[in-house]
Design a protein around this motif. Sequence first.
Motif: not given
Ligand SMILES: [Zn+2]
Length: 431
Positions: A337, A346, A348-349, A332, A335
């Motif tokens: 990741h 991603c 996560m984000c 990503c 972030c």
């Molecule tokens: Zn991310």
Amino acid sequence: MITREQIHELAQFEDQSSCALSFYFQPSAPRNKAHKEEAILTKDLVREALRQLESNANGGHTNGTDKNRNKDKNKEKLESARADLDRILRLSQELRTHGTHAKAIFACASQNFWREYDLPAQLTSTQLSVNRRFHLKPLAQLLGSFPRLGIVLLDRHRARLFDLRLGELSERMDFVHPLTRRGRGDGFGGYDAGHAERRVADDALHHFKFIAQFIKDSLEKNMFEKWIIGCQDIHWSQFEPQLHSYAQQKLLGRFNAELAHVSNEEIRAQAEKIFSASQQRRCQEAVSETINQARHRARGVTGLRRVLHSLELGEVQTLLIGENYRAQAVECPGCGHLDAHLVSFCPMCSRETREVADVSEAILPSVIRHDIELFYVNDDPEFDKVGNIAALLRFRSEQNKTVRSIAVAPPYPSLGRQPGLVGRYRGAAAG
Ligand SMILES: [Zn+2]
């Protein structure tokens, strides 16, 4: 030679237009025509790198009105990268003449970045690559598991302290505790002669105690993480009992040497022999410990998905990677990741991910930044069975006790943004 801080700088570097050049030069063994072959090899590598740069420059993500402006910008970048490559080519001509060291050059003209380092001539090959980040595997292979190594030379009244880093030996300290002059009172009918001898022995013992304490303090202050001693057998038998158990644990080995006569070259050769044997042992131990711990769902994980997860959790103490391991993943750009599943967004984000061709290279910046102990494992069938990537953990966090999919895990701090936690603990954690 390269310092830890300089390696961290390289690990942090990123060039969005993928013009980060890494050149590793390994001098070949002196034989017929070797020089010529090296020159041809470097030329070929440079030509290939140029081709790659050109295709990067033409295939930029441009749309609409920015297209022409980006085209000009790309052209500019290509020109400056070309200048870097010319410089590398010229430099490689000079490198041929003295083949005692390997060389690493990291360059990115568009960011005005150029670094040159001498390395021990232990690289696997001469290579050149152009990418978003610097190619750090050859460096990691040399450095990944290199502790700060202290070497102590000792006799009855003197001790010298060296450190050994990347094949470079430097003297740090020289202690002299002058012995009481022998035979000072010899005239007094034997009594004083015996007395003087005892004083010499006392002085030597005092000196050994002082040095043993100094070694313990240095280890505790992290001046060095492991150490090696060179002395004569007779001194070792008196010195060893003075050593604190903590210092004993950190001792990698001893060689026989006479402080007053041993050359620096001999010290270096002896210490490197002891060090590389201990590294091999340490790597084998780490592999079997990790596999065993993973089997019991304790302080070990195997397989790419779990290893990436543990890296993100900041749990990893020692990372083990198969020498020829390669695997795809996505990264990503937001972030940082890394995901073993080739997902488009991603978890996560939610940003759009991009592919990384070799995840074992992509994790290196974070591994280096966090001072994680790293071993490349060679030809180990047991290790092969568990997927050629594994990690020994400092602890196992709650989240990792029941292994969940990364996709449903809560958002942990990214690999890239975690502030050096692992590194801070390393001194305490290293076995
Ligand atoms: Zn991310």
